[in-house]
Design an enzyme around this catalytic site. Structure first.
Site, PDB file in Angstrom:
ATOM      1  N   TRP A  87      11.551 -16.898  -5.220  1.00  9.23           N
ATOM      2  CA  TRP A  87      12.591 -16.437  -4.292  1.00  9.23           C
ATOM      3  C   TRP A  87      13.947 -17.085  -4.563  1.00  9.23           C
ATOM      4  O   TRP A  87      14.905 -16.854  -3.813  1.00  9.23           O
ATOM      5  CB  TRP A  87      12.163 -16.732  -2.844  1.00  9.23           C
ATOM      6  N   CYS A 190       9.346  -5.053   0.332  1.00  9.42           N
ATOM      7  CA  CYS A 190       8.815  -4.067  -0.626  1.00  9.42           C
ATOM      8  C   CYS A 190       7.386  -3.716  -0.232  1.00  9.42           C
ATOM      9  O   CYS A 190       7.060  -2.559  -0.024  1.00  9.42           O
ATOM     10  CB  CYS A 190       8.882  -4.621  -2.048  1.00  9.42           C
ATOM     11  N   ARG A 215       6.930   0.272  -0.642  1.00 13.14           N
ATOM     12  CA  ARG A 215       7.994   1.275  -0.761  1.00 13.14           C
ATOM     13  C   ARG A 215       8.649   1.236  -2.132  1.00 13.14           C
ATOM     14  O   ARG A 215       9.139   2.241  -2.649  1.00 13.14           O
ATOM     15  CB  ARG A 215       9.064   1.050   0.307  1.00 13.14           C
TER      16      ARG A 215
END
Length: 313
Positions: A87, A190, A215
Site C-alpha cells: 500500500w 476493487c 469490480r
C-alpha cells in the site's frame, strides 16, 4: 501438469486477456488489455487453496494485509512495521502531490516507520476496506433535520453470527463499496462484495461456499493475492462457524492486464503449474478477529521463482 490443475483456469484467463482483450486507456495512464466478466472456481476441500505456483506468491504478505483489514485500521504504519509494502505507493503519491517534496518512496516509508506523528498525518488511506468491513458508518436523525453519527456496523461479526444462527440465509454479505465515502478513499475497493452460502456435503455436514466479486482486477499482480485472501477469509469464516470449506468462486468485472506487464505475462505463460499447495489453520482462536500470522501454515508449496513488474498507481 494436466489441464485439470486448479491453476490452469488462471493461466487461461491471462492468455485470453493478453491476446484477445480490448486495448483501453485507464486511470493510471499506463493502458490495459481488458475483458468484462470472468469467473474462476476452486474446490477448497482437504486444505486445498488457490495459491498460484507459476510464480512465487508471498502468501504471508497477503495474509498480513487481510489480518490488518480485520482490525479496521486504515493507516499503512502497521503494515510498514511488518515489512508489507503493497500500500506504500498511494500515500507517497499524495504526500508528493500535496507538499511538493519529491522524496523517494523508500525514504518516505522509512519515515512512516520511524515517526508515528508523520505516519498519522500522511500514512492514512481513508475509509478503505477494513473500515467498511468492521465499522460501516450509520447516522441517526436529530432535531433540525440534522444527523449525528451512530454506532458502526461490524459486517464481519454479523456474518459469523448469521452463519451460526441462520445458515440458510441469503444475506451473508460483506460490502466494501460505500458510495458516500468512496471519494475519501486512496483507492476505492476493487474486491468489493463477498457473499457466503451454506450447502450440505455428501457426508451430510455443512459446507461453506463463497463468492468474491471484484469490480476491477489487475490479473498479473493483484489477482494471485486476491484469490489467496478471498479463499483464506472463507476458511476463517468456516472454522468460526464450525463448517468445512466448500467452493470459492471469484468473479471479475473489468478484468485486465497492464500493457507494461508484457514480460511478466510472457514468462508466466511459459511455465507449467506444479504441486498442490494446502493450508493448515493450526489454531482456532476465540473470534475471527484473533487470528495471528502464526496460525497459518502452507504445505506442499513449491512454486516457480517470483516475477517482478511495476505497480500502476
Amino acid at each position: 501438469m494436466p489441464d485439470t490443475h486448479f491453476e490452469q483456469q488462471y493461466l487461461d484467463l491471462m492468455r485470453l486477456i493478453w491476446f484477445e482483450g480490448d486495448e483501453r486507456s485507464d486511470r493510471t495512464g499506463v493502458g490495459t488489455r481488458s475483458i468484462f466478466g470472468a469467473t474462476l472456481r476452486f474446490d477448497l476441500s482437504d486444505g486445498a487453496m488457490p495459491l498460484v505456483t507459476t510464480k512465487r506468491v508471498y502468501w504471508k504478505t497477503a495474509t498480513r494485509e487481510l489480518l490488518w483489514f480485520l482490525t479496521g485500521n486504515t493507516n499503512i504504519r502497521p503494515l510498514v512495521l511488518q515489512g508489507v509494502k503493497i500500500w506504500n505507493e498511494w500515500p507517497h503519491a499524495r504526500y508528493v502531490e500535496q507538499t511538493g517534496d519529491d522524496v523517494e518512496l523508500e525514504t518516505f516509508v522509512q519515515r512512516i516507520a520511524d515517526d508515528p506523528d508523520f505516519a498519522e498525518q500522511w500514512g492514512d488511506l481513508g475509509p478503505v476496506y477494513g473500515k467498511q468491513w468492521v465499522d460501516w458508518p450509520t447516522y441517526q436523525p436529530v432535531k433540525g433535520g440534522l444527523f449525528r453519527k451512530g454506532r458502526g456496523i461490524n459486517q464481519i461479526a454479523e456474518v459469523v453470527r448469521s452463519l451460526r444462527e441462520d445458515p440458510g440465509s441469503r444475506r451473508h454479505i460483506i460490502e466494501g463499496w460505500n458510495v458516500a465515502e468512496v471519494p475519501q478513499m486512496a483507492l476505492p475497493p476493487c474486491h468489493k462484495t463477498y457473499q457466503y452460502h451454506v450447502s450440505t456435503g455428501i457426508d451430510g455436514e455443512p459446507r461453506l461456499n463463497g463468492i468474491l466479486y471484484q469490480r476491477s482486477c489487475d490479473v498479473a499482480l493483484g489477482l494471485p493475492f486476491n484469490l489467496w485472501s478471498g479463499a483464506l477469509l472463507l476458511r476463517m469464516f468456516a472454522q468460526q462457524a464450525g463448517m468445512e470449506p466448500g467452493e470459492f468462486v471469484w468473479m471479475g468485472g473489468d478484468t485486465h492486464l497492464y500493457l507494461n506487464h508484457e514480460d511478466l505475462v510472457t514468462e508466466q505463460l511459459s511455465r507449467e503449474p506444479q504441486g498442490l499447495p494446502r493450508l493448515e489453520i493450526v489454531r482456532r482462536p476465540p473470534t475471527i478477529f484473533d487470528y495471528r500470522i502464526e496460525d497459518f501454515a502452507v504445505h506442499d508449496y513449491t512454486p516457480h521463482g517470483p516475477i517482478k513488474a511495476p505497480v500502476a498507481v
